[in-house]
Design a protein around this motif. Structure first.
Motif, short mmCIF file in Angstrom:
data_model
loop_
_atom_site.label_atom_id
_atom_site.label_comp_id
_atom_site.label_asym_id
_atom_site.label_seq_id
_atom_site.Cartn_x
_atom_site.Cartn_y
_atom_site.Cartn_z
N ARG A 1 14.80 3.71 -4.07
CA ARG A 1 14.43 2.40 -4.61
C ARG A 1 13.30 1.78 -3.78
N LEU A 2 13.38 1.91 -2.45
CA LEU A 2 12.34 1.38 -1.59
C LEU A 2 11.00 2.08 -1.82
N VAL A 3 11.03 3.39 -2.03
CA VAL A 3 9.78 4.12 -2.27
C VAL A 3 9.13 3.66 -3.57
N PHE A 4 9.89 3.56 -4.63
CA PHE A 4 9.34 3.09 -5.90
C PHE A 4 8.78 1.67 -5.77
N ASP A 5 9.41 0.85 -4.95
CA ASP A 5 8.98 -0.54 -4.81
C ASP A 5 7.77 -0.71 -3.89
N TYR A 6 7.65 0.14 -2.86
CA TYR A 6 6.70 -0.17 -1.79
C TYR A 6 5.63 0.89 -1.49
N LEU A 7 5.76 2.13 -2.00
CA LEU A 7 4.79 3.15 -1.61
C LEU A 7 3.38 2.83 -2.11
N ILE B 1 -2.40 10.24 4.08
CA ILE B 1 -1.17 10.57 4.81
C ILE B 1 -0.04 9.64 4.38
N THR B 2 -0.34 8.37 4.19
CA THR B 2 0.67 7.44 3.66
C THR B 2 1.20 7.94 2.32
N ALA B 3 0.30 8.42 1.46
CA ALA B 3 0.70 8.90 0.14
C ALA B 3 1.54 10.17 0.24
N SER B 4 1.05 11.14 1.00
CA SER B 4 1.74 12.44 1.08
C SER B 4 3.11 12.32 1.73
N THR B 5 3.17 11.60 2.85
CA THR B 5 4.46 11.46 3.52
C THR B 5 5.41 10.58 2.72
N GLY B 6 4.84 9.60 2.01
CA GLY B 6 5.69 8.72 1.20
C GLY B 6 6.35 9.44 0.04
N ILE B 7 5.61 10.34 -0.62
CA ILE B 7 6.22 11.09 -1.73
C ILE B 7 7.25 12.08 -1.19
N ALA C 1 12.72 3.39 4.39
CA ALA C 1 13.01 4.39 3.37
C ALA C 1 13.00 5.79 3.97
N SER C 2 12.06 6.04 4.88
CA SER C 2 11.93 7.37 5.47
C SER C 2 13.17 7.78 6.26
N ILE C 3 13.61 6.90 7.14
CA ILE C 3 14.76 7.28 7.97
C ILE C 3 16.05 7.32 7.15
N ILE C 4 16.18 6.42 6.17
CA ILE C 4 17.37 6.44 5.32
C ILE C 4 17.38 7.72 4.48
N ALA C 5 16.21 8.14 4.00
CA ALA C 5 16.14 9.40 3.25
C ALA C 5 16.48 10.59 4.14
N GLY C 6 16.04 10.53 5.41
CA GLY C 6 16.41 11.59 6.35
C GLY C 6 17.91 11.71 6.48
N LEU C 7 18.58 10.57 6.54
CA LEU C 7 20.05 10.58 6.61
C LEU C 7 20.67 11.09 5.31
N SER C 8 19.96 10.86 4.20
CA SER C 8 20.53 11.22 2.89
C SER C 8 20.47 12.71 2.59
N PHE C 9 19.53 13.44 3.22
CA PHE C 9 19.41 14.86 2.86
C PHE C 9 19.78 15.82 3.97
N ASP D 1 -0.36 -4.11 5.10
CA ASP D 1 0.77 -4.87 4.54
C ASP D 1 2.01 -4.56 5.38
N GLY D 2 2.33 -5.45 6.29
CA GLY D 2 3.42 -5.22 7.23
C GLY D 2 4.77 -5.04 6.56
N VAL D 3 5.03 -5.80 5.49
CA VAL D 3 6.31 -5.69 4.80
C VAL D 3 6.44 -4.32 4.14
N ALA D 4 5.38 -3.90 3.44
CA ALA D 4 5.42 -2.61 2.75
C ALA D 4 5.58 -1.46 3.75
N LYS D 5 4.85 -1.52 4.87
CA LYS D 5 4.94 -0.46 5.86
C LYS D 5 6.33 -0.43 6.50
N GLU D 6 6.91 -1.59 6.74
CA GLU D 6 8.26 -1.63 7.32
C GLU D 6 9.29 -1.05 6.34
#
Length: 370
Positions: A218-224, A184-190, A243-251, A233-238
């Motif tokens: 940039r965050l997805v490429f760095d942390y997914l 789920i982390t992988a699918s939702t992250g992509i 990235a998710s909410i910022i992408a929501g705003l972007s599209f 990994d708390g930093v990566a999950k944060e």
């Protein structure tokens, strides 16, 4: 000329779920419905959230399928109407939040959501107030005016767009994503990456959404991959939640394009998870668009790649590294299956791609996946 609108109040941070009771109290909300998944209902977390609401949440609706259906939404809307519900808390992934958004709006009519599904009829611009609490870092549904709905009877999965779908508040607590299964982390992250990339190259692109898309991608490429390999990994999950909410705003204003257009049948007929279905074609369309649209190469360079081809190579590598599909060989598709995929990909999202996509282009692409 361009416009920007984002009416959703956003609260982001670890532990922010604990603010829910005070948010309800401060807004004077009464008689709430918690819309969630069976997982959170069975685990007891939904009941705990109900208790923490100081008894203002009076009922729980958990009959939401992974791709919310006409029946799910109509049943939820019926509960809202029959119980004089004054607000909704949506706890879950994009399916739950999409169900809540569509239910809240259609509950103020006497209609089935079917009336507005793929018909170009507009819902009234009003809804029950929604507090959206995402538990995946993927869809961005908590800040968009889109709800993706499936009509099983007609075999149709398409988005409905309405300003009435905007939640009143998005409460993002990255800690809620710690227990997500790796797939789920992988699918939702992509899916996040698709939102950012497609939002940037969309025909409806505009500068504020462009900047958000760059930040998110940039965050997805760095942390997914890091979040996939190390679920605690708390930093990566944060960073993925950000990235998710910022992408929501972007599209949400420019809308998605080719990869989303091709995802709907892959999900509704072949049961490929939405994000994975979108990601399947993302590297292909990155190369295709990059050949004729310099903005795609510009976007790639802003992310640190030489050009669109190098970004496409990295998208492909990322998918392989996190266990996502890079072809459809496992489906053993026939020539007729391929032709159906071509036909069903021709929808409004495809028309939003910066470069026109012919049947021959789609046929070539799907044939390479066969």
């Amino acid at each position: 000329m361009w416009e920007y609108e984002q009416p959703v109040n956003i609260i982001f941070g670890n532990g922010s779920i604990n603010k829910l009771g005070k948010i309800i109290e401060d807004n004077g909300y009464k008689r709430g419905l918690l819309v969630t998944s069976k997982f959170f209902y069975k685990s007891g977390f939904a009941e705990k959230l109900k208790e923490d609401s100081q008894n203002e949440i009076i009922d729980i609706f958990s009959e939401v399928e992974p791709n919310p259906t006409i029946i799910n939404i109509d049943n939820c809307a019926g509960i809202i109407r029959n119980n004089n519900i004054g607000f909704i808390v949506a706890l879950g992934g994009g399916s739950v939040i999409d169900c809540a958004k569509a239910s809240g709006a259609v509950s103020l009519t006497n209609d089935s959501i079917k009336k507005y599904h793929g018909t170009n009829l507009s819902l009234p611009n009003k809804s029950i107030p929604i507090i959206a609490i995402p538990t995946t870092s993927g869809t961005g549904s908590e800040v968009t005016c889109v709800s993706v709905v499936t009509d099983k009877e007609l075999g149709k999965k398409t988005p409905i767009v309405s300003k009435s779908f905007y939640p009143k508040l998005a409460l993002i607590d990255p800690e809620l994503t710690y227990s997500l299964p790796d797939n789920i982390t992988a699918s939702t992250g992509i899916d996040v990456l698709c939102h950012a990339v497609e939002g940037y190259w969309s025909k409806g692109h505009q500068p504020i959404c462009d900047a958000l898309a760059v930040h998110s991608a940039r965050l997805v490429f760095d942390y997914l991959e890091r979040a996939y390999l190390n679920p605690r990994d708390g930093v990566a999950k944060e960073k993925l939640a950000e990235a998710s909410i910022i992408a929501g705003l972007s599209f949400t204003l420019p809308k998605t394009t080719s990869s989303h257009a091709c995802s709907f049948l892959l999900t509704s007929k072949y049961n490929i998870p939405h994000g994975e279905a979108c990601g399947l074609t993302l590297d292909y369309f990155t190369r295709f668009n990059g050949e004729k649209d310099e903005r795609v190469n510009e976007f790639s360079r802003l992310l640190g790649f030489k050009d669109a081809n190098e970004m496409a190579d990295n998208i492909y590598r990322l998918k392989k590294n996190i266990g996502l599909l890079v072809d459809l060989k496992h489906l053993k598709l026939t020539d007729n299956d391929i032709l159906e995929l071509v036909e069903k990909s021709k929808n409004a999202n495809l028309m939003n791609n910066p470069i026109d996509i012919s049947d021959d282009v789609l046929l070539k692409m799907y044939t390479t996946f066969k």
